[in-house]
Design an enzyme around this catalytic site. Structure first.
Site, PDB file in Angstrom:
ATOM      1  N   ASP A 299       0.854  -1.186   0.000  1.00 24.57           N
ATOM      2  CA  ASP A 299       0.000   0.000   0.000  1.00 24.57           C
ATOM      3  C   ASP A 299       0.891   1.238   0.000  1.00 24.57           C
ATOM      4  O   ASP A 299       1.781   1.366   0.839  1.00 24.57           O
ATOM      5  CB  ASP A 299      -0.859  -0.039   1.281  1.00 24.57           C
ATOM      6  CG  ASP A 299      -1.971   0.982   1.242  1.00 24.57           C
ATOM      7  OD1 ASP A 299      -2.166   1.602   0.179  1.00 24.57           O
ATOM      8  OD2 ASP A 299      -2.634   1.157   2.282  1.00 24.57           O
TER       9      ASP A 299
ATOM     10  N   ASP B 174      -3.273   2.628  -5.966  1.00 21.48           N
ATOM     11  CA  ASP B 174      -2.038   2.625  -5.176  1.00 21.48           C
ATOM     12  C   ASP B 174      -1.923   1.454  -4.205  1.00 21.48           C
ATOM     13  O   ASP B 174      -1.162   1.526  -3.257  1.00 21.48           O
ATOM     14  CB  ASP B 174      -1.911   3.952  -4.422  1.00 21.48           C
ATOM     15  CG  ASP B 174      -3.004   4.114  -3.371  1.00 21.48           C
ATOM     16  OD1 ASP B 174      -4.014   3.401  -3.456  1.00 21.48           O
ATOM     17  OD2 ASP B 174      -2.849   4.956  -2.471  1.00 21.48           O
ATOM     18  N   GLU B 175      -2.673   0.394  -4.385  1.00 20.52           N
ATOM     19  CA  GLU B 175      -2.475  -0.761  -3.512  1.00 20.52           C
ATOM     20  C   GLU B 175      -2.765  -2.046  -4.256  1.00 20.52           C
ATOM     21  O   GLU B 175      -3.535  -2.062  -5.218  1.00 20.52           O
ATOM     22  CB  GLU B 175      -3.320  -0.668  -2.235  1.00 20.52           C
ATOM     23  CG  GLU B 175      -4.782  -0.504  -2.485  1.00 20.52           C
ATOM     24  CD  GLU B 175      -5.607  -0.508  -1.202  1.00 20.52           C
ATOM     25  OE1 GLU B 175      -5.288  -1.289  -0.286  1.00 20.52           O
ATOM     26  OE2 GLU B 175      -6.580   0.252  -1.134  1.00 20.52           O
TER      27      GLU B 175
END
Lengths: 372, 440
Positions: free
Chosen positions: B53, B146-147
């Site tokens: 993350d 973004d993860e």
């Protein structure tokens, strides 16, 4: 307050017929408890049943022996299901018991159902009718059958959720469309219907009246006001609200200048469409029609399920054309063509097609093509 | 390759250098890089499901590009009325968090730096990070920009190092090449990996093993579990279920009967059981766009103008992806934060803004009954590859012409920019903006 009396005796076949006619309008799920009920009115040798969903009210009377006159409401579907399962020929006794419930007795069977007071049962007003006319059950069935498949189910275009009926040029005309297809059928204008303004009969009403008159051969009396329609058929009375909206100007949708004429044996065509559509994509159900001189090729190309082709001999002499349609819509239309031949009037691959029954000039259908 | 398969090869590995990932034997400094930070865990060599993350991703990218912001509280988000999309760690000290209404953020931190945000930049950087992940394993499941989950089971031979070591290398490489930090959670299933990645943020590395997961979870409140929102938590609390341990006291059957599928799922998670696989490239399910208004809107005409705007946005996105949707959805959020979604299934898949708008317009009309709304959104789902602009409507014969016009405008815009062709509706919006400016 529930009437403290009412006792009737009624033959199962009479009861099931009357209940069968009214119970269907009762919605399975409703937030107003009394709308799940049917109202029973016992008076003399007549028992009247009334059911409503606030938009449609169906009333049916049947013969019965009244020992104690009275009015009460009981759960419609339960009552119908019970009566349905009682043996044929049974004599059924319905009475309000000391427990303030409806006691149903037939032979060795005994049921009790909860009651709600008849005073709370909503009554639909029916007055101000401006047009009254009579149609045979067969004629009314025909108007409905030829058009109802094209009724829209899209709630956002609520004015399409019914059959549009109006007087047009010496005819009584019924039209339905969902924007993808349009169906039109007409009859000679009956006495009393001249000047009938356009009304939209809701889909559920159409289904109910069609069920009521199914297979019958007597006449149906229609009374129409600007907000309601009432049908009298035998001992049944169906009153319904009309859809309050403006039906679109459907006439401009009917192609006038489609010059490419295709004549096909309707049955052969329908069977072929049905066969090739077996592998059409579930979502679009598109079938491609390729026309050349006297030949029609039907094709379905589905990248997931394979291909299908079928060739038919037809009457076609215009220039070659490829056009796609939704298979289900084609089958809906061919299903309503009673004559041997269907005639398709085409223009181009993106232009609506006009379909006519060669034996029935009083119907027509319009189909919007799919691009294939 | 089941997600829970233990990795026996490295089961003796219990200590690593936090900085370079070297396997260590004792508490001394790393002989390779001199680092003194260690990661120790009895199951260190046996865990291979990771959740990676990025830390305050949008803000980290902005700080990377503008070092002057480095020590300032920064949020990415919109306008007076939008919400915080991302808050840097400095901003979080003021109590600012993502999804917080912007006005509250301003109130909490008067010196706040607000950046409008450049989503195309973030998605570009996000893709770069995903590509670095894919160098480690093909089993990368994106959760958002973004993860992602990574399944590193069976990669030891390939990389000559344990999953934990590979992940430290990943962390270092992302910082070096992209210039942002990521936090890593490593465990033996997705739920625990996701839970772990939150434990040591930012730039963290946390592990949850088979031996410690159950104890770790026991006393945590139920909303600690990812996916249990406040309203479900309230429902659970009402039944006396406050902690994860309380969930364990109930049988699966009880949980399923009382709370349905979600209850059963929760019962399993409470025992740290999660059989979901890491599945790469989970297919895109919808394409949508939404906007939050500066001021609540009740007027149906104004709502329609805004609807057109989000329809154009969603349609532009669909056009870029070359996809079309058969189901169209209208989303509205009332002044009271109640979210409404209304959907329609079309005859044929659509991609055009015109069709999206016209399909949703009647749905909007039905909802706009004087209520005030704060947000409107539009989207496509039930997606397929775009093939042609179908959807012929007998009652709307001009649809085809409008479709052609939209395609033509798109071509012009592609050459000369978005404002080269502007519809009347958009123009009205420009006017409103201009008037507002003049008033100010």
């Amino acid at each position: 307050m529930i009437d403290d009396a009412m006792k009737i005796s009624i033959e199962r076949s009479d009861l099931i017929k009357a209940l069968g006619h009214v119970q269907n309008v009762v919605e399975r799920r409703t937030t107003i408890p009394i709308l799940s009920n049917v109202m029973l009115q016992a008076d003399g040798d007549k028992v009247t049943f009334v059911a409503t969903d606030l938009d449609i009210e169906v009333q049916e009377s049947t013969a019965g022996m009244t020992e104690q006159p009275g009015t009460v409401t009981a759960p419609a579907h339960l009552l119908y299901d019970i009566v349905r399962k009682l043996p044929d020929g049974a004599q059924i006794s319905l009475k309000i018991g000391d427990d303030q419930r409806l006691n149903i007795d037939a032979g060795r069977s005994h049921f009790t159902l909860p009651l709600l007071p008849a005073g709370d049962f909503p009554k639909m007003t029916a007055d101000g009718f401006t047009h009254n006319f009579v149609l045979s059950a067969a004629d009314l069935s025909r108007l409905i059958d030829k058009t109802r498949f094209a009724i829209s189910t899209e709630e956002t275009r609520y004015y399409l959720n019914g059959i549009y009926v109006h007087a047009h040029d010496g005819a009584l005309r019924a039209v339905a469309t969902d924007g993808h297809r349009l169906a039109l059928a007409e009859l000679d204008l009956p006495n009393g219907a001249s000047g009938l303004p356009g009304i939209i009969i809701p889909r559920k009403t159409v289904a109910e009246i069609r069920r009521l008159i199914d297979g019958g051969d007597s006449d149906v009396s229609l009374s129409i006001s600007d907000a309601k329609i009432q049908f009298h058929y035998g001992s049944a009375v169906l009153t319904s609200k009309l859809i309050d909206g403006t039906f679109p100007d459907y006439e401009r949708v009917i192609p006038k200048n489609n010059e490419k004429e295709l004549v096909i044996d309707n049955k052969v065509f329908a069977n072929a469409v049905d066969r090739v559509a077996t592998i059409s994509a579930e979502k679009s159900r598109s079938v491609k029609l390729s026309l050349t001189q006297d030949t029609l090729e039907l094709a379905v190309n589905n990248p997931e399920h394979g291909n299908a082709h079928e060739q038919l001999m037809v009457d076609y002499s215009a220039e070659p054309l490829e056009i796609g349609f939704n298979a289900k819509y084609l089958l809906d239309v061919t299903g309503q063509i009673g004559g041997r031949d269907a005639t398709l009037y085409l223009d181009g691959p993106a232009a609506p097609a006009l379909v006519k029954d060669a034996d029935d000039p009083a119907t027509l259908f319009v189909l919007m093509p799919l691009r294939v | 390759m089941g997600p829970e398969r233990p990795n026996s090869e490295n089961s003796e590995l219990t200590r690593l250098c936090r900085d370079c990932g070297l396997a260590l034997n004792g508490p001394a400094a790393c002989p390779s890089c001199g680092g003194r930070r260690h990661i120790t865990h009895p199951e260190l060599g046996g865990l291979s499901i990771a959740h990676v993350d990025c830390d305050a991703f949008f803000c980290s990218v902005e700080k990377r590009d503008n070092p002057a912001l480095k020590h300032k509280p920064v949020v990415v988000g919109g306008g007076q009325r939008g919400v915080v999309a991302a808050a840097c760690y400095k901003a979080r000290l003021y109590g600012i968090h993502s999804a917080m209404p912007m006005f509250k953020a301003y109130k909490a931190c008067p010196g706040l730096v607000v950046i409008r945000g450049d989503h195309s930049k973030y998605s570009r950087e996000g893709r770069r990070i995903k590509n670095i992940m894919r160098d480690l394993t093909p089993l990368v499941e994106s959760l958002s920009i973004d993860e992602a989950f990574l399944d590193l089971t069976g990669t030891e031979r390939l990389h000559g190092r344990s999953p934990a070591q590979s992940l430290i290398a990943l962390q270092n490489r992302v910082l070096e090449e992209v210039g942002v930090t990521v936090s890593i959670g490593l465990s033996y299933n997705k739920f625990l990996a996701k839970t772990a990645s939150d434990l040591d943020k930012p730039y963290g590395f946390a592990l949850l093993g088979r031996a410690d997961a159950l104890d770790f979870l026991a006393a945590k409140p139920v909303e600690f579990i990812y996916g249990i929102g406040p309203s479900f938590a309230r429902k659970l609390n009402k039944q006396g279920i406050m902690t994860i341990n309380d969930v364990r006291k109930r049988s699966d059957r009880e949980m399923a009967q009382q709370f349905g599928d979600l209850g059963l799922h929760l019962a399993r998670l409470a025992r740290a059981e999660d059989n979901r696989r890491v599945t790469p490239q989970s297919e895109r399910k919808s394409i949508s766009a939404e906007t939050t208004f500066d001021q609540d809107i009740a007027d149906v005409q104004l709502l329609k103008d805004r609807l057109w705007q989000v329809c154009v946005k969603a349609s532009d996105h669909a056009k870029r992806l070359d996809m079309a949707g058969r189901v169209v959805t209208l989303k509205l959020k009332t002044k009271q934060f109640e979210t409404l979604t209304r959907r329609r299934t079309l005859m044929e898949p659509a991609q055009l803004a015109d069709r999206l708008f016209r399909s949703l317009e009647p749905l909007l009309e039905a909802e706009a009954n004087g209520r005030k709304f704060r947000l409107i959104g539009a989207g496509f789902s039930s997606l397929s590859a775009h093939s042609y602009d179908g959807g012929g409507d007998l009652l709307d014969p001009k649809a085809a012409k409008r479709g052609q016009a939209e395609r033509a405008s798109d071509e012009v815009r592609a050459k000369f920019g978005h404002s080269a062709v502007v519809t009347g509706r958009e123009l009205r919006r420009y006017h409103v903006k201009k008037e507002k400016k003049e008033l100010e």
